[in-house]
Design a protein around this motif. Structure first.
Motif, PDB file in Angstrom:
ATOM      1  N   PRO A 213       0.694  -1.129   0.067  1.00  0.00           N
ATOM      2  CA  PRO A 213       0.009  -0.122   0.163  1.00  0.00           C
ATOM      3  C   PRO A 213       0.941   1.149  -0.041  1.00  0.00           C
ATOM      4  N   GLY A 214       0.365   2.239  -0.788  1.00  0.00           N
ATOM      5  CA  GLY A 214       1.273   3.364  -0.961  1.00  0.00           C
ATOM      6  C   GLY A 214       1.997   3.321  -2.328  1.00  0.00           C
TER       7      GLY A 214
ATOM      8  N   LEU B 218      -4.153   0.867  -2.693  1.00  0.00           N
ATOM      9  CA  LEU B 218      -4.678   1.129  -1.225  1.00  0.00           C
ATOM     10  C   LEU B 218      -4.492  -0.137  -0.576  1.00  0.00           C
ATOM     11  N   PHE B 219      -4.941  -1.300  -1.191  1.00  0.00           N
ATOM     12  CA  PHE B 219      -4.680  -2.728  -0.617  1.00  0.00           C
ATOM     13  C   PHE B 219      -4.726  -3.678  -1.815  1.00  0.00           C
ATOM     14  N   SER B 220      -4.577  -5.093  -1.568  1.00  0.00           N
ATOM     15  CA  SER B 220      -4.321  -6.143  -2.594  1.00  0.00           C
ATOM     16  C   SER B 220      -4.973  -7.427  -1.906  1.00  0.00           C
ATOM     17  N   TRP B 221      -5.276  -8.459  -2.817  1.00  0.00           N
ATOM     18  CA  TRP B 221      -5.842  -9.397  -2.607  1.00  0.00           C
ATOM     19  C   TRP B 221      -5.319 -10.453  -3.677  1.00  0.00           C
ATOM     20  N   ASN B 222      -5.398 -11.880  -3.238  1.00  0.00           N
ATOM     21  CA  ASN B 222      -4.853 -12.947  -4.295  1.00  0.00           C
ATOM     22  C   ASN B 222      -6.116 -13.597  -4.568  1.00  0.00           C
ATOM     23  N   SER B 223      -6.442 -13.372  -5.932  1.00  0.00           N
ATOM     24  CA  SER B 223      -7.701 -14.240  -6.504  1.00  0.00           C
ATOM     25  C   SER B 223      -7.122 -15.444  -7.351  1.00  0.00           C
TER      26      SER B 223
ATOM     27  N   ASN C 155      -5.722 -20.760 -12.089  1.00  0.00           N
ATOM     28  CA  ASN C 155      -4.503 -20.197 -11.682  1.00  0.00           C
ATOM     29  C   ASN C 155      -4.491 -18.927 -10.712  1.00  0.00           C
ATOM     30  N   PHE C 156      -3.592 -18.572 -10.177  1.00  0.00           N
ATOM     31  CA  PHE C 156      -3.827 -17.201  -9.168  1.00  0.00           C
ATOM     32  C   PHE C 156      -3.166 -15.860  -9.830  1.00  0.00           C
ATOM     33  N   GLN C 157      -3.914 -14.849  -9.370  1.00  0.00           N
ATOM     34  CA  GLN C 157      -3.285 -13.356  -9.947  1.00  0.00           C
ATOM     35  C   GLN C 157      -3.688 -12.462  -8.595  1.00  0.00           C
ATOM     36  N   GLN C 158      -2.728 -11.598  -8.766  1.00  0.00           N
ATOM     37  CA  GLN C 158      -2.964 -10.366  -7.701  1.00  0.00           C
ATOM     38  C   GLN C 158      -3.666  -9.223  -8.259  1.00  0.00           C
ATOM     39  N   TYR C 159      -4.564  -8.728  -7.373  1.00  0.00           N
ATOM     40  CA  TYR C 159      -5.403  -7.718  -7.670  1.00  0.00           C
ATOM     41  C   TYR C 159      -5.179  -6.749  -6.639  1.00  0.00           C
ATOM     42  N   TYR C 160      -5.605  -5.256  -7.086  1.00  0.00           N
ATOM     43  CA  TYR C 160      -5.396  -4.106  -6.033  1.00  0.00           C
ATOM     44  C   TYR C 160      -6.630  -3.326  -6.169  1.00  0.00           C
ATOM     45  N   MET C 161      -6.905  -2.805  -5.176  1.00  0.00           N
ATOM     46  CA  MET C 161      -7.953  -1.574  -5.137  1.00  0.00           C
ATOM     47  C   MET C 161      -6.847  -0.183  -5.098  1.00  0.00           C
ATOM     48  N   ALA C 162      -7.232   0.873  -5.814  1.00  0.00           N
ATOM     49  CA  ALA C 162      -6.497   2.089  -6.155  1.00  0.00           C
ATOM     50  C   ALA C 162      -6.890   3.282  -6.209  1.00  0.00           C
TER      51      ALA C 162
ATOM     52  N   ASP D  74     -10.185   2.423  -8.617  1.00  0.00           N
ATOM     53  CA  ASP D  74     -10.075   1.564  -9.737  1.00  0.00           C
ATOM     54  C   ASP D  74      -9.618   0.177  -9.142  1.00  0.00           C
ATOM     55  N   ILE D  75      -9.980  -0.812  -9.716  1.00  0.00           N
ATOM     56  CA  ILE D  75      -9.676  -2.339  -9.382  1.00  0.00           C
ATOM     57  C   ILE D  75      -8.395  -2.592 -10.826  1.00  0.00           C
ATOM     58  N   VAL D  76      -7.251  -3.057 -10.151  1.00  0.00           N
ATOM     59  CA  VAL D  76      -6.120  -3.189 -10.894  1.00  0.00           C
ATOM     60  C   VAL D  76      -5.524  -4.515 -10.943  1.00  0.00           C
ATOM     61  N   ASN D  77      -5.272  -5.006 -12.242  1.00  0.00           N
ATOM     62  CA  ASN D  77      -4.570  -6.416 -12.023  1.00  0.00           C
ATOM     63  C   ASN D  77      -2.992  -6.079 -12.003  1.00  0.00           C
TER      64      ASN D  77
END
Length: 377
Positions: free
Chosen positions: A89-90, A105-110, A143-150, A187-190
């Motif tokens: 974050p940041g 802002l924060f991330s999560w693994n989907s 599979n798995f990918q990381q996503y972010y709220m920004a 926004d939601i970012v890959n």
């Protein structure tokens, strides 16, 4: 004598004698290279450990984020695949596809479920393409990918190709009602759309929430430090950040549709029964060379409690008819869906038109709408 030369005896040189050797010596081992074994045209240097603190130049490029050699990463086509190590974050970034500045802002693994194409299915009618709400597990890859709220910078709005209101959350208006609230310029970012950078600007992101969530000092590392207010907001408004979120992808005729549903919570109302609310993010990407325009959408919503499918058709996508071309490949938007049940499914299709007037039906993958909060069941 050997042939026509005198043989000089091996008389030792005195210590300190300056001389020029006929063979090159290895600076690390003190041995002549000609004593090393050869592989085609090279001498093989023994693996003698370097001392701690030895300054050296590596023959392979190292990843600055992982410290690992790129050649240890798996390859996709002609590129090394960098592991999805989350940005903190940041972290300031440039969006690779939508060309705006943002901050994580924060991330999560989907978990990403990719529906593979079915050539036989492509030959059937439009209704057959979209009206099956039971997925075929044999045609799915995971599979798995990381996503972010920004947070995004509104100064870059003229260049964007997406809706900048990705942050939705439920907020109680009074004791008996709940409203869906949105935050603009989010926004939601890959992970693969992020290009990290640093800034020397006094305010790197001109977003009204920037000062609320971050302390910024361009002379410190990292320059953006998270305030407690951000962690409080995540715990209060984004319960799905800790859930096992699933991303659904499907490609039809070189058009890839990505769907990401998020459970927001159960909303209250005076006149109606309890409603369960999901936000979903849709990304449409042109992977081919054709230019297509979205003209119509069709959504099908399956509710587990009623076992019925409701159909919704509309001429536009959130009031827009975006054009997807090889130069401007992507479009992204966020919307809301309500159900009277904690379980359901959502899927459908887009009708796109080529410049010559021919229509193309693009499938929207089936999203599973589920509620992970047992208190809301």
């Amino acid at each position: 004598m050997t042939q026509d030369r005198y043989v000089l005896p091996d008389i030792p040189y005195v210590t300190g004698q300056v001389c020029v050797t006929r063979h090159f010596l290895c600076s690390r081992t003190g041995m002549c290279y000609q004593t090393f074994p050869m592989t085609p045209d090279r001498y093989v240097l023994p693996d003698i450990p370097y001392d701690p603190g030895q300054v050296c130049v590596t023959r392979h490029s190292l990843c600055y984020r992982t410290g690992m050699c790129y050649q240890t990463f798996p390859m996709f086509q002609d590129r090394y695949v960098l592991p999805d190590i989350p940005y903190d974050p940041g972290q300031l970034f440039l969006h690779k596809s939508f060309l705006y500045r943002g901050i994580v802002l924060f991330s999560w693994n989907s978990s990403v479920i990719t529906h593979t194409s079915d050539k036989q299915k492509d030959k059937t009618s439009k209704n057959a393409n979209v009206k099956s709400h039971i997925p075929d597990s044999k045609r799915m890859k995971r599979n798995f990918q990381q996503y972010y709220m920004a947070l995004t910078d509104p100064r870059d709005s003229p260049y964007k190709r997406n809706q900048m209101e990705a942050m939705h959350y439920l907020k109680e208006r009074d004791d008996i009602s709940t409203a869906v609230c949105t935050a603009s310029n989010t926004d939601i970012v890959n992970h693969h759309d992020i290009i990290p950078y640093s800034s020397t600007e006094e305010i790197p992101i001109a977003n009204e929430l920037f000062k609320a969530y971050f302390d910024y000092d361009k002379n410190k590392v990292p320059a953006c430090r998270v305030k407690p207010e951000l962690n409080n907001a995540i715990q209060m408004h984004f319960p799905w950040a800790d859930m096992d979120n699933v991303v659904y992808k499907e490609t039809t005729k070189n058009i890839q549709v990505t769907c990401i549903p998020f459970f927001l919570g159960a909303s209250k109302s005076e006149k109606t029964s309890k409603k369960y609310t999901w936000m979903y993010c849709i990304r449409i990407e042109n992977l081919g060379l054709d230019t297509l325009q979205i003209r119509q959408r069709e959504w099908l919503l399956f509710c587990n409690s009623t076992a019925k499918i409701n159909t919704e058709r509309g001429p536009t996508v959130e009031g827009q008819e975006p054009v997807l071309s090889p130069e401007r490949k992507c479009y992204q938007y966020v919307s809301i869906v309500h159900l009277n049940s904690p379980r359901g499914s959502l899927w459908g299709s887009y009708t796109m038109v080529r410049p010559d007037g021919t229509e193309v039906i693009i499938r929207i993958p089936r999203m599973e709408l589920r509620c992970d909060d047992d208190n809301n069941l």
